[in-house]
Design a protein around this motif. Structure first.
Motif, mmCIF file in Angstrom:
data_model
loop_
_atom_site.group_PDB
_atom_site.id
_atom_site.type_symbol
_atom_site.label_atom_id
_atom_site.label_comp_id
_atom_site.label_asym_id
_atom_site.label_seq_id
_atom_site.Cartn_x
_atom_site.Cartn_y
_atom_site.Cartn_z
ATOM 1 N N SER A 10 112.195 56.944 19.725
ATOM 2 C CA SER A 10 111.562 55.977 20.500
ATOM 3 C C SER A 10 111.920 54.793 19.729
ATOM 4 N N ASP A 11 111.608 53.542 20.569
ATOM 5 C CA ASP A 11 111.420 52.257 19.848
ATOM 6 C C ASP A 11 110.647 51.975 18.669
ATOM 7 N N ASP A 12 109.396 52.647 18.859
ATOM 8 C CA ASP A 12 108.528 52.795 17.735
ATOM 9 C C ASP A 12 109.265 53.159 16.353
ATOM 10 N N ALA A 13 109.790 54.370 16.602
ATOM 11 C CA ALA A 13 110.412 55.149 15.344
ATOM 12 C C ALA A 13 111.688 54.168 15.018
ATOM 13 N N VAL A 14 112.566 53.603 15.773
ATOM 14 C CA VAL A 14 113.444 52.839 15.198
ATOM 15 C C VAL A 14 112.748 51.598 14.260
ATOM 16 N N ARG A 15 111.850 51.142 14.929
ATOM 17 C CA ARG A 15 111.120 50.005 13.957
ATOM 18 C C ARG A 15 110.585 50.516 12.804
ATOM 19 N N ARG A 16 110.276 51.722 12.637
ATOM 20 C CA ARG A 16 109.480 52.242 11.415
ATOM 21 C C ARG A 16 110.758 52.670 10.375
ATOM 22 N N GLU A 17 111.777 52.972 10.932
ATOM 23 C CA GLU A 17 112.865 53.496 10.053
ATOM 24 C C GLU A 17 113.480 51.975 9.507
ATOM 25 N N ALA A 18 113.559 50.999 10.302
ATOM 26 C CA ALA A 18 114.058 49.519 9.742
ATOM 27 C C ALA A 18 113.258 49.060 8.863
ATOM 28 N N SER A 19 111.887 49.087 9.067
ATOM 29 C CA SER A 19 110.974 48.730 8.124
ATOM 30 C C SER A 19 111.157 49.443 6.751
ATOM 31 N N ASP A 20 111.342 50.971 6.687
ATOM 32 C CA ASP A 20 111.410 51.438 5.748
ATOM 33 C C ASP A 20 112.823 51.232 4.948
ATOM 34 N N TRP A 21 113.897 50.924 5.566
ATOM 35 C CA TRP A 21 115.303 50.339 4.889
ATOM 36 C C TRP A 21 114.991 48.974 4.379
ATOM 37 N N VAL A 22 114.478 48.028 5.092
ATOM 38 C CA VAL A 22 114.323 46.795 4.351
ATOM 39 C C VAL A 22 113.250 46.767 3.191
ATOM 40 N N ALA A 23 112.183 47.714 3.358
ATOM 41 C CA ALA A 23 111.359 47.915 2.039
ATOM 42 C C ALA A 23 112.160 48.482 0.729
ATOM 43 N N ILE A 25 115.712 48.361 0.374
ATOM 44 C CA ILE A 25 116.819 47.767 -0.205
ATOM 45 C C ILE A 25 116.010 46.601 -0.713
ATOM 46 N N HIS A 26 115.089 46.045 -0.779
ATOM 47 C CA HIS A 26 114.541 45.015 -1.560
ATOM 48 C C HIS A 26 113.441 45.376 -2.793
ATOM 49 N N ASP A 27 113.570 46.606 -2.975
ATOM 50 C CA ASP A 27 112.855 47.481 -3.841
ATOM 51 C C ASP A 27 114.089 47.494 -5.333
ATOM 52 N N ALA A 28 113.706 46.703 -6.275
ATOM 53 C CA ALA A 28 114.588 46.459 -7.397
ATOM 54 C C ALA A 28 114.682 47.872 -8.216
ATOM 55 N N ASP A 29 113.684 48.636 -8.057
ATOM 56 C CA ASP A 29 113.528 50.007 -8.626
ATOM 57 C C ASP A 29 114.362 50.970 -8.123
ATOM 58 N N ALA A 30 114.598 50.941 -6.920
ATOM 59 C CA ALA A 30 115.032 52.238 -5.892
ATOM 60 C C ALA A 30 116.387 52.122 -6.047
ATOM 61 N N ALA A 31 116.800 53.546 -5.829
ATOM 62 C CA ALA A 31 118.240 53.911 -5.815
ATOM 63 C C ALA A 31 118.745 53.798 -4.277
ATOM 64 N N VAL A 32 119.614 52.795 -3.787
ATOM 65 C CA VAL A 32 119.700 52.803 -2.363
ATOM 66 C C VAL A 32 121.334 53.279 -2.146
ATOM 67 N N ASP A 33 121.209 54.318 -1.044
ATOM 68 C CA ASP A 33 122.227 54.665 -0.803
ATOM 69 C C ASP A 33 123.031 54.018 0.459
ATOM 70 N N ARG A 34 123.982 52.903 0.103
ATOM 71 C CA ARG A 34 124.357 52.027 0.856
ATOM 72 C C ARG A 34 125.091 52.802 2.025
ATOM 73 N N ALA A 35 125.970 53.720 1.749
ATOM 74 C CA ALA A 35 126.726 54.254 2.726
ATOM 75 C C ALA A 35 125.722 54.821 3.615
ATOM 76 N N ALA A 36 124.670 55.623 3.295
ATOM 77 C CA ALA A 36 123.841 56.137 4.531
ATOM 78 C C ALA A 36 123.252 55.099 5.223
ATOM 79 N N PHE A 37 122.522 54.048 4.520
ATOM 80 C CA PHE A 37 122.064 52.930 5.250
ATOM 81 C C PHE A 37 123.306 52.055 6.323
ATOM 82 N N GLU A 38 124.274 52.268 5.959
ATOM 83 C CA GLU A 38 125.502 51.678 6.982
ATOM 84 C C GLU A 38 125.518 52.810 8.161
#
Length: 341
Positions: A10-23, A25-38
Motif C-alpha cells: 500500500s502507499d502507507d507501507a511505501v511511506r513507512r519504508e521511505a521514512s525508515d530509509w531516511v532515518a 541513512i541519517h544515522d551516523a552510527d548505523a551501517a547502511v547497505d547502500r546497494a540494498a537501498f538503491e
C-alpha cells in the motif's frame, strides 16, 4: 529491513519504508547497505518519490524544532534528538507527520555551485535565484533573490557594496586587509566570520552567525561627532535606517539563518509580512482578498520559489482559500460564509 513484494504494498507501507530509509541513512552510527537501498528505490516508481518527500520532511521538521512553535510542542531539534539512539529511527515518521499537520510546501533548493569571480566587479541574482560565488580572496558570498553586490578589492582593503537585496558573507581571514561591506548609510567590518546583510525599504539589517563584526551607521554621533559603532556577537542582529540612530544589538531569530537553503521559515509571523517575503522570490505574486487577513499568524517552512504551492499550503493551514488568477498570480481569501437556514 524487510521489504514486501512492490506490487502488493500500500502507499502507507511505501511511506513507512521511505521514512525508515531516511532515518537509517541519517544515522551516523548505523551501517547502511547502500546497494540494498538503491535496489529498493529502483524497484518501484513510488519508492523514489516517497523517499524524496521523506527527506524534505526530515529537513523541514528540524527547522521547525528551532521555532517557538516547535519548542512549545516539544518538536526536537535534530542535533540534540540524535543523541538519543532509541528514537533515531522514529524521527523520520514524526518529520512527515509534522509537515502534514502544518501544511508545509517543500521542494528542491536550486542552489548554484560556487564559481570563481576574481574578474567580476558586480554580482547580481535574478528574482527567485539564490546564487553562491567564490571570491578571489577565498571568501564566499551567497546572494539572495534580486540582489546586487559590487566588489572593489584593493591591496589594503576588501570592500563590497550591497545596493539591493541580501547576502551572506563567509569571510576568509586576512589580518592585513579588512573585509568591509557598505550598505545604506553604514558599513560592516569583519576579518574572518559569517554574517548576513540585507537592504530593504531604506533600512539595513545585519545578522551575525559566527565571529565578531563592527557595524557603523555612517552618521556622526551628537556627542562625539564620530560615526556610531556597535559590535555584534554570534546570534545577534542590528538594524538601522537613514533617519534613525544605531540601536543596541538584539537576539537574532534562529530561523533567519535558513534562507540560503531556499526555504522561507515563519515563526508566528503576520500573514501580510510572510506574503511580502514570499513575493520577493517569484514573478507570480500572492495577494489577500481582504487586508484584514494580513493579521493572521503563520508558522512553518516553505520552499521560496513556489508561489502557488506556498499560497495553497498557507491557505490550507489557516482554513482559507487560494485561487489562481488568469495572470498566474494567487489570491488568498476567506471561505464563503454559509447562509443561515
Amino acid at each position: 529491513m524487510v521489504m514486501s513484494d512492490p506490487g502488493a504494498k500500500s502507499d502507507d507501507a511505501v511511506r513507512r519504508e521511505a521514512s525508515d530509509w531516511v532515518a537509517l541513512i541519517h544515522d551516523a552510527d548505523a551501517a547502511v547497505d547502500r546497494a540494498a537501498f538503491e535496489r529498493w528505490r529502483a524497484s518501484d516508481p513510488r519508492h523514489a518519490a516517497a523517499y524524496a518527500r521523506a527527506e524534505r520532511a526530515w529537513d523541514s521538521a528540524a527547522l521547525l524544532g528551532q521555532t517557538s512553535f516547535g519548542r512549545a510542542r516539544s518538536l526536537p531539534e535534530r542535533r540534540r534528538f540524535f543523541d538519543r539512539p532509541q528514537v533515531r529511527y522514529a524521527f523520520a515518521v514524526a518529520a512527515v507527520l509534522v509537515v502534514a499537520i502544518l501544511g508545509l510546501s517543500v521542494s528542491g533548493v536550486g542552489l548554484f555551485r560556487p564559481h570563481p569571480s576574481s574578474q567580476a566587479t558586480e554580482l547580481a541574482s535574478r528574482v527567485g535565484q539564490i546564487r553562491q560565488v567564490a571570491l578571489a580572496d577565498g571568501s564566499t558570498v551567497t546572494l539572495d533573490t534580486d540582489s546586487v553586490l559590487r566588489i572593489a578589492f584593493t591591496g589594503t582593503e576588501r570592500r563590497l557594496y550591497l545596493s539591493r537585496g541580501r547576502a551572506r558573507f563567509v569571510v576568509a581571514h586576512d589580518a592585513a586587509r579588512p573585509f568591509v561591506v557598505i550598505a545604506g548609510n553604514g558599513s560592516v567590518t569583519a576579518r574572518g566570520t559569517i554574517f548576513d546583510v540585507a537592504v530593504a525599504d531604506n533600512r539595513v539589517k545585519v545578522v551575525l552567525l559566527r565571529g565578531i563584526v563592527e557595524v557603523r551607521d555612517g552618521r556622526p554621533s551628537a556627542v562625539t561627532a564620530q560615526p556610531a559603532i556597535a559590535r555584534l556577537s554570534p546570534g545577534q542582529q542590528i538594524s538601522f535606517g537613514t533617519a534613525e540612530p544605531l540601536v543596541a544589538p538584539q537576539p537574532a531569530a534562529t530561523i533567519d539563518a535558513q534562507w540560503t537553503a531556499g526555504m522561507l521559515s515563519f515563526d508566528s509571523t503576520r500573514l501580510a509580512d510572510a506574503i511580502t517575503q514570499a513575493n520577493r522570490y517569484s514573478r507570480a505574486k500572492i495577494s489577500l482578498a481582504d487586508p484584514a487577513l494580513g493579521d493572521l499568524r503563520i508558522t512553518g517552512a516553505f520552499h521560496s520559489g513556489d508561489a502557488v504551492g506556498l499560497a495553497e499550503s498557507i491557505a490550507e493551514s489557516l482554513g482559507l482559500r487560494a485561487a489562481k488568477t488568469p495572470q498566474g498570480d494567487v489570491v488568498i481569501s476567506a471561505p464563503p460564509s454559509v447562509p443561515a437556514t
